[in-house]
Scaffold this motif. Structure first.
Motif, PDB file in Angstrom:
ATOM      1  N   GLY A 290     -51.358  13.937  15.907  1.00 33.09           N
ATOM      2  CA  GLY A 290     -52.283  14.682  14.970  1.00 33.09           C
ATOM      3  C   GLY A 290     -52.941  13.737  14.049  1.00 33.09           C
ATOM      4  N   TYR A 291     -53.217  14.255  12.909  1.00 31.87           N
ATOM      5  CA  TYR A 291     -53.884  13.541  11.860  1.00 31.87           C
ATOM      6  C   TYR A 291     -53.207  13.513  10.479  1.00 31.87           C
ATOM      7  CZ  TYR A 291     -57.961  13.249  15.133  1.00 31.87           C
ATOM      8  OH  TYR A 291     -58.784  13.070  16.232  1.00 31.87           O
ATOM      9  N   VAL A 292     -53.527  12.508   9.810  1.00 34.18           N
ATOM     10  CA  VAL A 292     -52.690  12.449   8.427  1.00 34.18           C
ATOM     11  C   VAL A 292     -53.983  13.093   7.527  1.00 34.18           C
ATOM     12  CG1 VAL A 292     -52.289  10.712   6.586  1.00 34.18           C
ATOM     13  CG2 VAL A 292     -52.013  10.150   8.849  1.00 34.18           C
ATOM     14  N   VAL A 293     -53.369  14.163   7.040  1.00 32.59           N
ATOM     15  CA  VAL A 293     -54.014  15.037   5.910  1.00 32.59           C
ATOM     16  C   VAL A 293     -53.954  14.327   4.637  1.00 32.59           C
ATOM     17  CG1 VAL A 293     -54.428  16.821   7.706  1.00 32.59           C
ATOM     18  CG2 VAL A 293     -52.289  17.004   6.012  1.00 32.59           C
ATOM     19  N   GLU A 294     -52.677  13.914   4.270  1.00 28.82           N
ATOM     20  CA  GLU A 294     -52.388  13.391   2.969  1.00 28.82           C
ATOM     21  C   GLU A 294     -51.525  12.427   2.998  1.00 28.82           C
ATOM     22  OE1 GLU A 294     -50.079  15.065  -1.122  1.00 28.82           O
ATOM     23  OE2 GLU A 294     -50.687  16.729   0.716  1.00 28.82           O
ATOM     24  N   VAL A 295     -51.839  11.386   1.845  1.00 23.73           N
ATOM     25  CA  VAL A 295     -50.880  10.268   1.652  1.00 23.73           C
ATOM     26  C   VAL A 295     -50.225  10.378   0.741  1.00 23.73           C
ATOM     27  CG1 VAL A 295     -50.809   7.715   1.513  1.00 23.73           C
ATOM     28  CG2 VAL A 295     -52.513   8.606   3.143  1.00 23.73           C
ATOM     29  N   ILE A 296     -48.843  10.209   0.830  1.00 27.36           N
ATOM     30  CA  ILE A 296     -47.906  10.489  -0.474  1.00 27.36           C
ATOM     31  C   ILE A 296     -47.502   9.016  -0.899  1.00 27.36           C
ATOM     32  CG2 ILE A 296     -46.019  11.212  -1.242  1.00 27.36           C
ATOM     33  CD1 ILE A 296     -45.999  13.201   0.918  1.00 27.36           C
ATOM     34  N   GLN A 297     -48.246   8.386  -1.916  1.00 27.49           N
ATOM     35  CA  GLN A 297     -48.120   6.964  -2.375  1.00 27.49           C
ATOM     36  C   GLN A 297     -46.497   6.705  -2.355  1.00 27.49           C
ATOM     37  OE1 GLN A 297     -50.968   6.113  -2.921  1.00 27.49           O
ATOM     38  NE2 GLN A 297     -50.759   3.980  -3.708  1.00 27.49           N
ATOM     39  N   GLU A 298     -46.497   5.494  -1.698  1.00 20.03           N
ATOM     40  CA  GLU A 298     -45.249   4.608  -1.526  1.00 20.03           C
ATOM     41  C   GLU A 298     -44.151   5.385  -0.894  1.00 20.03           C
ATOM     42  OE1 GLU A 298     -43.852   3.485  -5.359  1.00 20.03           O
ATOM     43  OE2 GLU A 298     -45.702   1.725  -5.516  1.00 20.03           O
ATOM     44  N   ARG A 299     -44.418   6.757  -0.323  1.00 18.98           N
ATOM     45  CA  ARG A 299     -43.224   7.736   0.202  1.00 18.98           C
ATOM     46  C   ARG A 299     -43.625   7.899   1.711  1.00 18.98           C
ATOM     47  NH1 ARG A 299     -38.220   8.020  -2.285  1.00 18.98           N
ATOM     48  NH2 ARG A 299     -38.477   7.862  -4.601  1.00 18.98           N
ATOM     49  N   GLY A 300     -44.509   8.391   2.056  1.00 27.28           N
ATOM     50  CA  GLY A 300     -44.896   8.888   3.185  1.00 27.28           C
ATOM     51  C   GLY A 300     -46.407   9.581   3.492  1.00 27.28           C
ATOM     52  N   ALA A 301     -46.235  10.478   4.336  1.00 29.28           N
ATOM     53  CA  ALA A 301     -47.754  11.268   4.490  1.00 29.28           C
ATOM     54  C   ALA A 301     -47.386  12.681   5.072  1.00 29.28           C
ATOM     55  CB  ALA A 301     -48.432  10.516   5.425  1.00 29.28           C
ATOM     56  N   VAL A 302     -48.436  13.727   5.087  1.00 32.92           N
ATOM     57  CA  VAL A 302     -48.458  15.005   5.493  1.00 32.92           C
ATOM     58  C   VAL A 302     -49.390  14.736   6.892  1.00 32.92           C
ATOM     59  CG1 VAL A 302     -48.990  17.339   5.335  1.00 32.92           C
ATOM     60  CG2 VAL A 302     -48.273  15.968   3.158  1.00 32.92           C
ATOM     61  N   ILE A 303     -48.605  15.135   7.978  1.00 38.01           N
ATOM     62  CA  ILE A 303     -49.191  15.095   9.266  1.00 38.01           C
ATOM     63  C   ILE A 303     -49.434  16.424   9.636  1.00 38.01           C
ATOM     64  CG2 ILE A 303     -49.152  14.061  11.445  1.00 38.01           C
ATOM     65  CD1 ILE A 303     -48.733  12.089   9.338  1.00 38.01           C
ATOM     66  N   GLU A 304     -50.800  16.654  10.613  1.00 35.73           N
ATOM     67  CA  GLU A 304     -50.949  18.012  10.775  1.00 35.73           C
ATOM     68  C   GLU A 304     -51.589  17.784  12.347  1.00 35.73           C
ATOM     69  OE1 GLU A 304     -54.574  21.100   9.738  1.00 35.73           O
ATOM     70  OE2 GLU A 304     -52.920  21.270   8.357  1.00 35.73           O
ATOM     71  N   GLY A 305     -51.018  18.820  13.100  1.00 34.26           N
ATOM     72  CA  GLY A 305     -51.542  18.808  14.830  1.00 34.26           C
ATOM     73  C   GLY A 305     -51.521  20.237  15.250  1.00 34.26           C
TER      74      GLY A 305
END
Length: 351
Positions: free
Chosen positions: A128-143
């Protein structure tokens, strides 16, 4: 009372938060397209120090005795299982290294080992797509796509074309069905009780394996293979539930993503995702119990059995073991009605 929900959905919006346990480096940007097997963040676990007390481990009388039997030197690289100290004689006693590392100090009959730092990688898990980047930790992915959540997985991620070997939900995957035509595929194979089937999957190799159930004795083998393994039902000999079987059968030969983490305390479960171009509605991870829900029993004496919740019993019910708990009547078949504590039930949501 809220229940955990297992999703078996033909179309839904899938949003997952993927984060490192420690600060690290995020490798993706907002709105970036990702595959399930893409690494989105990475970090290094700091080196740790392990103290090995040779004197106590070998039950020696003095520090001097312990010093004499230590066979390693400061600065030496060692590997898990290497001998650190040995008494000698006809029946020698040994102390072995608990992990890979380097001997940094030997003193007072003790050995201090610096354990190597370990790299951590976090995979997207969802195409899917990255909808939010969490600084120095990771990201939120949505598909978007079809979703089947499983009961157990071996913590791997892969993608490939799904090949369904099942003609009915209660078939068993045997060695005879594992041939070269399955190379590079995510295979759906029913029940399994033979460890050689899993090893053959490694040799082909498969990209992934989806089973309805398998013998609990196969867990060490499943954890050792490099491809993801997911159980839709659990351990034992349990046919695949009808909703999952139908959804898989109607999507045979499609490209899929198989992500198989199994960390219930963190809310991470194995998932089969079939990417679709349409947009679905997000599904809730929890729901309130109510009559006519399809439910799965999580504990003995009916582990992994699927039935229909008939009614919630009022107040607290005294169970056969003497414990009083909130409970419900669940119909497993036309002639079988059982009482199950709500804590041992999960809701199956299927469309």
């Amino acid at each position: 009372m809220l229940a955990q929900v297992t999703h078996i959905l033909g179309l839904t919006s899938i949003r997952r938060v993927r984060t490192l346990p420690v600060s690290g480096r995020v490798l993706v940007a907002s709105r970036q397209k990702v595959n399930a097997s893409d690494v989105i963040a990475e970090a290094q676990i700091p080196a740790q120090h392990v103290l090995v007390d040779v004197r106590r481990a070998l039950r020696l009388g003095s520090v001097e005795q312990a010093q004499r039997v230590i066979v390693r030197n400061e600065g030496e690289r060692i590997f898990a299982g290497d001998v650190i100290a040995e008494t000698g004689g006809l029946f020698p006693r040994m102390v072995r290294a608990p992990a890979d590392g380097q001997v940094v100090m030997i003193a007072g009959g003790r050995v201090i080992i610096e354990v190597q730092s370990q790299p951590i990688q976090i995979f997207a898990g969802v195409p899917g797509y990255v909808v939010e980047v969490i600084q120095e930790r990771g990201a939120v992915i949505e598909g978007q796509g079809a979703l089947i959540q499983g009961a157990w997985g071996n913590d791997r991620v892969a993608e490939g074309m799904m090949i369904n070997l099942l003609n009915s939900p209660d078939e068993e995957l045997t060695r005879q069905k594992m041939d070269v035509s399955l190379r590079g595929a995510v295979v759906v194979g029913g029940m399994c009780s033979d460890p050689e089937v899993l090893r053959m999957g490694e040799e082909l190799p498969l990209r992934g394996l989806i089973l309805s159930s398998m013998s609990a004795s196969l867990v060490p083998v499943a954890r050792s293979v490099s491809y993801p393994v997911m159980l839709t039902e659990g351990f034992g000999r349990i046919p695949m539930n009808e909703a999952a079987y139908t959804l898989i059968s109607t999507n045979d030969k499609r490209d899929v993503a198989l992500s198989t983490p199994f960390r219930p305390q963190a809310g991470e479960r194995p998932e089969l995702i079939i990417p679709l171009p349409a947009v679905g509605e997000p599904a809730a991870d929890f729901a309130y119990f109510k009559p006519d829900q399809k439910v799965r029993i999580l504990g003995a004496p009916y582990p992994s059995h699927v039935g229909v919740l008939v009614r919630l019993l009022p107040g607290l019910t005294t169970l056969p073991n003497g414990v009083r708990a909130q409970a419900a009547e669940v119909r497993l078949s036309k002639d079988t009605l059982v009482v199950v504590p709500l804590a041992n039930l999960e809701v199956i949501q299927s469309v």
